[in-house]
Design a protein around this motif. Structure first.
Motif, PDB file in Angstrom:
ATOM      1  N   MET A   1       0.851  -1.617  -0.096  1.00 17.27           N
ATOM      2  CA  MET A   1      -0.089  -0.009  -0.072  1.00 17.27           C
ATOM      3  C   MET A   1       1.166   1.651   0.164  1.00 17.27           C
ATOM      4  SD  MET A   1      -3.107   0.643   2.685  1.00 17.27           S
ATOM      5  CE  MET A   1      -1.754   0.833   4.297  1.00 17.27           C
ATOM      6  N   LYS A   2       0.380   2.008  -1.179  1.00 17.28           N
ATOM      7  CA  LYS A   2       1.295   3.419  -0.728  1.00 17.28           C
ATOM      8  C   LYS A   2       0.617   4.352  -0.593  1.00 17.28           C
ATOM      9  CE  LYS A   2       4.554   2.032  -4.879  1.00 17.28           C
ATOM     10  NZ  LYS A   2       4.972   2.153  -5.900  1.00 17.28           N
ATOM     11  N   LEU A   3       1.153   5.280   0.176  1.00 13.73           N
ATOM     12  CA  LEU A   3       0.036   6.888   0.529  1.00 13.73           C
ATOM     13  C   LEU A   3       0.751   7.619   0.456  1.00 13.73           C
ATOM     14  CD1 LEU A   3      -0.707   5.011   4.431  1.00 13.73           C
ATOM     15  CD2 LEU A   3      -1.973   5.201   2.255  1.00 13.73           C
ATOM     16  N   ALA A   4       0.283   8.826   0.376  1.00 15.95           N
ATOM     17  CA  ALA A   4       0.918  10.645   0.443  1.00 15.95           C
ATOM     18  C   ALA A   4      -0.455  11.414   0.845  1.00 15.95           C
ATOM     19  CB  ALA A   4       0.724  10.463  -1.248  1.00 15.95           C
ATOM     20  N   SER A   5       0.698  12.412   1.152  1.00 18.45           N
ATOM     21  CA  SER A   5      -0.136  13.888   1.800  1.00 18.45           C
ATOM     22  C   SER A   5      -0.361  14.377   1.282  1.00 18.45           C
ATOM     23  CB  SER A   5       0.180  13.914   3.288  1.00 18.45           C
ATOM     24  OG  SER A   5       0.248  12.598   4.270  1.00 18.45           O
ATOM     25  N   LEU A   6      -1.068  15.259   0.270  1.00 13.73           N
ATOM     26  CA  LEU A   6      -1.282  16.143  -0.804  1.00 13.73           C
ATOM     27  C   LEU A   6      -1.077  17.738   0.142  1.00 13.73           C
ATOM     28  CD1 LEU A   6      -4.382  14.712  -3.225  1.00 13.73           C
ATOM     29  CD2 LEU A   6      -1.087  14.957  -3.621  1.00 13.73           C
ATOM     30  N   LYS A   7      -0.374  18.538  -0.188  1.00 11.93           N
ATOM     31  CA  LYS A   7      -0.270  20.041   0.406  1.00 11.93           C
ATOM     32  C   LYS A   7      -1.526  20.565   0.624  1.00 11.93           C
ATOM     33  CE  LYS A   7       4.243  21.460  -1.455  1.00 11.93           C
ATOM     34  NZ  LYS A   7       4.958  22.423  -2.158  1.00 11.93           N
ATOM     35  N   HIS A   8      -1.856  20.358   1.701  1.00 10.08           N
ATOM     36  CA  HIS A   8      -3.434  21.435   2.210  1.00 10.08           C
ATOM     37  C   HIS A   8      -3.405  21.753   3.854  1.00 10.08           C
ATOM     38  CE1 HIS A   8      -7.813  21.827   3.135  1.00 10.08           C
ATOM     39  NE2 HIS A   8      -7.459  20.940   3.732  1.00 10.08           N
ATOM     40  N   GLY A   9      -3.465  22.648   4.085  1.00 12.03           N
ATOM     41  CA  GLY A   9      -2.811  23.422   6.010  1.00 12.03           C
ATOM     42  C   GLY A   9      -1.684  23.036   6.128  1.00 12.03           C
ATOM     43  N   ARG A  10      -1.426  22.525   7.636  1.00  9.76           N
ATOM     44  CA  ARG A  10      -0.519  22.045   8.470  1.00  9.76           C
ATOM     45  C   ARG A  10       0.225  21.137   8.049  1.00  9.76           C
ATOM     46  NH1 ARG A  10       1.923  26.367  11.888  1.00  9.76           N
ATOM     47  NH2 ARG A  10       0.652  28.040  11.776  1.00  9.76           N
ATOM     48  N   ASP A  11      -1.298  19.697   7.906  1.00 10.85           N
ATOM     49  CA  ASP A  11      -1.122  18.558   8.082  1.00 10.85           C
ATOM     50  C   ASP A  11      -1.040  17.612   6.776  1.00 10.85           C
ATOM     51  OD1 ASP A  11       0.030  17.957  10.626  1.00 10.85           O
ATOM     52  OD2 ASP A  11      -1.784  19.316  10.848  1.00 10.85           O
ATOM     53  N   GLY A  12      -1.434  18.680   5.824  1.00 11.94           N
ATOM     54  CA  GLY A  12      -1.034  17.924   3.971  1.00 11.94           C
ATOM     55  C   GLY A  12      -3.195  16.991   4.245  1.00 11.94           C
ATOM     56  N   ARG A  13      -3.644  16.284   3.187  1.00 16.11           N
ATOM     57  CA  ARG A  13      -4.488  15.781   2.893  1.00 16.11           C
ATOM     58  C   ARG A  13      -4.266  14.029   2.834  1.00 16.11           C
ATOM     59  NH1 ARG A  13      -7.501  18.917  -0.590  1.00 16.11           N
ATOM     60  NH2 ARG A  13      -7.431  17.225  -2.416  1.00 16.11           N
ATOM     61  N   LEU A  14      -4.703  13.634   3.405  1.00 16.34           N
ATOM     62  CA  LEU A  14      -4.514  12.332   3.260  1.00 16.34           C
ATOM     63  C   LEU A  14      -4.724  11.222   1.995  1.00 16.34           C
ATOM     64  CD1 LEU A  14      -2.228   9.699   4.071  1.00 16.34           C
ATOM     65  CD2 LEU A  14      -4.738   8.733   4.941  1.00 16.34           C
ATOM     66  N   VAL A  15      -4.058  10.618   0.818  1.00 17.13           N
ATOM     67  CA  VAL A  15      -4.717   9.900   0.034  1.00 17.13           C
ATOM     68  C   VAL A  15      -3.715   8.277  -0.128  1.00 17.13           C
ATOM     69  CG1 VAL A  15      -5.235  11.803  -1.474  1.00 17.13           C
ATOM     70  CG2 VAL A  15      -2.983  10.952  -1.626  1.00 17.13           C
ATOM     71  N   VAL A  16      -4.433   7.609  -1.326  1.00 15.19           N
ATOM     72  CA  VAL A  16      -4.278   6.498  -1.404  1.00 15.19           C
ATOM     73  C   VAL A  16      -3.247   6.637  -2.067  1.00 15.19           C
ATOM     74  CG1 VAL A  16      -4.491   3.816  -1.630  1.00 15.19           C
ATOM     75  CG2 VAL A  16      -5.720   5.374   0.860  1.00 15.19           C
ATOM     76  N   VAL A  17      -2.611   6.049  -2.656  1.00 16.26           N
ATOM     77  CA  VAL A  17      -1.757   5.593  -4.551  1.00 16.26           C
ATOM     78  C   VAL A  17      -1.772   4.787  -4.899  1.00 16.26           C
ATOM     79  CG1 VAL A  17      -0.306   6.657  -5.396  1.00 16.26           C
ATOM     80  CG2 VAL A  17      -0.367   8.557  -3.523  1.00 16.26           C
ATOM     81  N   SER A  18      -2.101   5.014  -5.577  1.00 14.46           N
ATOM     82  CA  SER A  18      -2.186   3.377  -7.064  1.00 14.46           C
ATOM     83  C   SER A  18       0.065   2.739  -7.335  1.00 14.46           C
ATOM     84  CB  SER A  18      -1.858   3.300  -8.134  1.00 14.46           C
ATOM     85  OG  SER A  18      -1.694   4.321  -8.878  1.00 14.46           O
ATOM     86  N   ARG A  19      -0.236   1.688  -7.268  1.00 17.14           N
ATOM     87  CA  ARG A  19       1.092   1.150  -7.049  1.00 17.14           C
ATOM     88  C   ARG A  19       2.388   1.388  -7.774  1.00 17.14           C
ATOM     89  NH1 ARG A  19       0.550  -4.336  -6.133  1.00 17.14           N
ATOM     90  NH2 ARG A  19       0.369  -4.139  -3.807  1.00 17.14           N
ATOM     91  N   ASP A  20       1.224   1.973  -9.525  1.00 18.92           N
ATOM     92  CA  ASP A  20       2.283   2.195  -9.630  1.00 18.92           C
ATOM     93  C   ASP A  20       2.679   4.146 -10.210  1.00 18.92           C
ATOM     94  OD1 ASP A  20      -0.008   3.543 -11.414  1.00 18.92           O
ATOM     95  OD2 ASP A  20       0.400   2.532 -12.927  1.00 18.92           O
ATOM     96  N   MET A  21       1.369   4.844  -8.660  1.00 14.83           N
ATOM     97  CA  MET A  21       1.758   6.005  -8.454  1.00 14.83           C
ATOM     98  C   MET A  21       1.098   6.912  -9.552  1.00 14.83           C
ATOM     99  SD  MET A  21       4.489   6.654  -6.559  1.00 14.83           S
ATOM    100  CE  MET A  21       6.377   6.548  -7.254  1.00 14.83           C
ATOM    101  N   THR A  22       0.191   6.214 -11.259  1.00 10.34           N
ATOM    102  CA  THR A  22      -0.528   7.200 -11.443  1.00 10.34           C
ATOM    103  C   THR A  22      -1.512   8.413 -10.956  1.00 10.34           C
ATOM    104  OG1 THR A  22      -1.158   5.447 -12.441  1.00 10.34           O
ATOM    105  CG2 THR A  22       0.310   6.405 -13.799  1.00 10.34           C
ATOM    106  N   ARG A  23      -2.116   7.526 -10.045  1.00  7.83           N
ATOM    107  CA  ARG A  23      -3.175   7.853  -9.633  1.00  7.83           C
ATOM    108  C   ARG A  23      -3.540   7.596  -7.853  1.00  7.83           C
ATOM    109  NH1 ARG A  23      -7.313   3.816 -11.154  1.00  7.83           N
ATOM    110  NH2 ARG A  23      -5.518   2.565 -10.823  1.00  7.83           N
ATOM    111  N   CYS A  24      -4.633   8.018  -7.621  1.00  7.65           N
ATOM    112  CA  CYS A  24      -4.765   8.455  -5.994  1.00  7.65           C
ATOM    113  C   CYS A  24      -6.076   8.926  -6.077  1.00  7.65           C
ATOM    114  CB  CYS A  24      -3.635   9.666  -5.979  1.00  7.65           C
ATOM    115  SG  CYS A  24      -4.491  11.541  -5.941  1.00  7.65           S
ATOM    116  N   ILE A  25      -6.017   8.796  -4.423  1.00 10.15           N
ATOM    117  CA  ILE A  25      -7.607   8.950  -4.142  1.00 10.15           C
ATOM    118  C   ILE A  25      -7.513   9.295  -2.900  1.00 10.15           C
ATOM    119  CG2 ILE A  25      -8.079   6.360  -3.365  1.00 10.15           C
ATOM    120  CD1 ILE A  25     -11.329   6.951  -4.757  1.00 10.15           C
ATOM    121  N   GLU A  26      -8.866  10.136  -1.992  1.00  9.97           N
ATOM    122  CA  GLU A  26      -9.192  10.866  -1.188  1.00  9.97           C
ATOM    123  C   GLU A  26      -9.298   9.816  -0.015  1.00  9.97           C
ATOM    124  OE1 GLU A  26     -11.079  14.049   0.655  1.00  9.97           O
ATOM    125  OE2 GLU A  26     -10.101  15.312  -0.888  1.00  9.97           O
TER     126      GLU A  26
END
Lengths: 335, 335
Positions: A1-26
């Motif tokens: 599983m891959k996770l990222a934080s999109l820039k948003h406020g001080r703590d970001g907005r958590l998204v799950v990222v596809s294995r190939d890193m082309t797509r993400c979802i909140e």
């Protein structure tokens, strides 16, 4: 599983990222931020994994994933403790200044408490007030833990490693000697670090994650040229689990603690200090190392530290040549 | 204005506390946690102050305030950096081991990056795995900042100090020499600190807050006996604003950064090391200091470090003898 934080406020907005890193979802239905997920990992993790499976299978389309929109996975953290697992790095640095490496360094990890109040985003510039401070990158592996009990063993520490990232541990080399001479460790010499766009769960690395080490080359580019290709799984005197256990010897660690490996560094095949990538060697994960080798060889360093406009890239690829964590890409800028 | 965090989850529940500390009232309408308030202080501060005025005037009754229900005001923080403003403490410790104090120490503050991932509550026990580690209290003043820009001047740093607290910076003295010899500063030797039940805004101290120093005695009791009565406003080579500026030299500081003064320590009136309180002196804010004085005098220390069951109290009172921050009261327990 891959996770990222999109820039948003001080703590970001958590998204799950596809294995190939082309797509993400909140991931808000599982947790609004990565820290919130780690605070309650046993609940959040299966929920996040469910989202990941839907996304990765294509059942849910998600949106395009852009690493340039990412903050560090934990944009700020409650703890960042950086070890120095690659003793070759320590040996080189000490050799250049004519100092011995104490015997204890081979059994008792070096570790310092780093600042964690605001990390740089993986594509954000590195703000530098004064070029004379000697700005350097340090390419590292970093892990994120859940709650770790005081006195945990290295064997039990492995299970507390929930996520893995790459790190650029920015250092101001010319401030280090003065600070270390004062005896209290790094402070001004360690401005904010940056982490890779994506944090991944250990099983995402497959066979490359074993012995609590990442058995893949760490790809460092400096000003667009290959600079380091060190094998992160080799020459690590301490595993990442050893480092977690070291950190937890006298105190529990809060969920979301980040533990770093220290600069990834390999010996040359003949046991000597490594050669540059351009000469067929594995190169270096920081500038200090090549300067050290130049000092040992020529009596003085010839490679300068980073100046305004210099760039560093840090990446790691799987067996198919695909980036696992996304690429750290930073330019030093005047602040 | 006085603020506290009642124990609740990882980050507590923010309450506004009456000046006399008999009553408190939930502050959720202004901010759910103290960190959230600091993240948006310019909005939260007037809202909190409005609540404080209603509570303190008696217009709103609130509920009884019990310091034993408090977490540290920031139960966990993104940054805890501890200075060493009272050079007398440094001089004593170095004198005992026959080391010089470098001239630079009088102009360039000592500071280390501390762990901030989980502070002890002000009435919670201090968990200690091994008495041989040499557990010690350190009584300090600590301030909390809002966002501080990189390169702030000491004069401008004063305005970024939003809250003041007391601190027990727990230290494991017998682990310190080995750790400092490794060169990377404290880590295992600095388990979690505790802070006073209440954090107060600077104007709450009236005339006692001037020159970014707190001009009141810090009251340390050890096992129920007066142990330290040092004047926190005296002998501080660096002000709290100097320390904030030092921390921000190479990087911005995130809102909620806690900066500590280091162990409060006074010289004796004759310029020598202080005498114990029982002998009419101002005593000590940590055990290491009396041991140092014993070592200088007798060649070896006679006061032991804290053992399981030993207790420490840390308090500060206004001119009318009322506790300003509430009392830190902790017992060392086997962990």
């Amino acid at each position: 599983m891959k996770l990222a934080s999109l820039k948003h406020g001080r703590d970001g907005r958590l998204v799950v990222v596809s294995r190939d890193m082309t797509r993400c979802i909140e991931a808000a239905e599982a947790a609004p931020t990565l820290q919130a997920a780690l605070d309650d990992w046993s609940t959040a993790e299966p929920a996040l994994r469910g989202i990941f499976e839907q996304l990765d299978s294509g059942a849910w389309p998600g949106e395009p994933f852009d690493p340039a929109q990412c903050a560090s996975p934990l944009p700020r953290a409650y703890q960042w403790a950086d070890g120095s697992a690659y003793i070759n790095h320590v040996e080189l640095v000490r050799k250049a200044r004519g100092a011995e490496v104490p015997e204890s360094f081979y059994t008792d990890p070096l570790m310092y408490q780093g600042g964690s109040d605001a990390f740089l985003a993986p594509r954000d510039p590195i703000p530098l007030r004064d070029e004379a401070w000697g700005c350097d990158m340090e390419g590292e592996i970093a892990v994120v833990t859940d709650d770790v009990p005081m006195g945990v063993s290295p064997a039990d520490a492995i299970g507390h490693i929930k996520l893995i990232m790459l790190c650029n541990d920015v250092s101001l080399r010319n401030l280090i000697p003065g600070e270390l001479a004062k005896g209290f460790g790094f402070f001004q010499s360690k401005p904010p670090s940056a982490f890779s766009p994506v944090a991944v769960t250990p099983e995402e690395l497959g066979r490359a994650w074993r012995d609590a080490r990442v058995h893949l080359p760490l790809l460092i580019d400096y000003n667009g040229q290959p600079f380091g290709r060190a094998q992160a799984g080799e020459d690590a005197t301490f595993s990442l689990a050893d480092l977690v256990a070291h950190a937890a010897r006298t105190r529990a660690l809060c969920a979301g603690t980040i533990i770093g490996s220290g600069t990834v560094s390999n010996k040359d095949e003949d046991g000597g200090p490594g050669r540059p990538v351009a000469q067929g060697g594995l190169g270096y994960s920081c500038i200090a190392e090549i300067r050290t080798i130049e000092t040992i060889r020529d009596g003085k360093p010839s490679t300068a530290f980073m100046r305004w406009g210099d760039t560093v890239g840090i990446d790691m690829k799987d067996a198919q040549g695909r980036s696992i964590f996304g690429r750290i890409e930073q330019e030093v800028v005047r602040a």
